[in-house]
Design a protein around this motif. Sequence first.
Motif, PDB file in Angstrom:
ATOM      1  N   TYR A  64      46.501  43.377  33.292  1.00 27.21           N
ATOM      2  CA  TYR A  64      45.334  42.978  32.517  1.00 27.21           C
ATOM      3  C   TYR A  64      44.273  42.467  33.474  1.00 27.21           C
ATOM      4  O   TYR A  64      44.567  41.888  34.511  1.00 27.21           O
ATOM      5  N   ALA A 113      40.270  40.467  33.448  1.00 25.77           N
ATOM      6  CA  ALA A 113      39.218  39.801  32.694  1.00 25.77           C
ATOM      7  C   ALA A 113      38.042  40.751  32.482  1.00 25.77           C
ATOM      8  O   ALA A 113      37.801  41.648  33.301  1.00 25.77           O
ATOM      9  N   ASP A 114      37.313  40.534  31.410  1.00 29.70           N
ATOM     10  CA  ASP A 114      36.147  41.379  31.129  1.00 29.70           C
ATOM     11  C   ASP A 114      35.166  41.372  32.295  1.00 29.70           C
ATOM     12  O   ASP A 114      34.503  42.358  32.572  1.00 29.70           O
ATOM     13  N   SER A 115      35.095  40.229  32.975  1.00 33.75           N
ATOM     14  CA  SER A 115      34.128  40.070  34.056  1.00 33.75           C
ATOM     15  C   SER A 115      34.414  40.977  35.244  1.00 33.75           C
ATOM     16  O   SER A 115      33.518  41.246  36.044  1.00 33.75           O
ATOM     17  N   GLN A 140      36.582  43.894  34.748  1.00 33.52           N
ATOM     18  CA  GLN A 140      37.118  45.144  34.214  1.00 33.52           C
ATOM     19  C   GLN A 140      36.393  46.335  34.829  1.00 33.52           C
ATOM     20  O   GLN A 140      35.167  46.390  34.860  1.00 33.52           O
TER      21      GLN A 140
END
Length: 125
Positions: free
Chosen positions: A59, A61-63, A65
């Motif tokens: 996984y 983080a969006d930051s 990705q």
Amino acid sequence: EVQLQASGGGLVQPGGSLRLACAASGSPLEGYAIGWFRQAPGKAREGVSCISSRREYTYHADSVQGRATISIDKGRNMVFLEIRDLKPEDTAVYSCAAQLRVGPCTLAPRPYDYWGQGTLVTVSA
């Protein structure tokens, strides 16, 4: 009990790449989920990437990705985090952590039991 040490930080220009290393000792990494976290000055610790103990889940983080890759070298008992297209907001102290856990890993820092000292990443022109 596993001990961890992060390394590989430094000064990088925006748009550059960096590969951070987390060296484990005292125990093989089998059975441990590994997470990378960062903390910028004045901000809370943030989960960046993690990989599950059986390596079936990762996984990000969006930051980060699309810009980050987490990988494990079992032979060297090391975990790597590569971040590409670095931005000034990626500036932080990066740390790795381990948790004895089966199943998906988490980007929340609290469940992790073992932490290494961090390495500073500065993204600046």
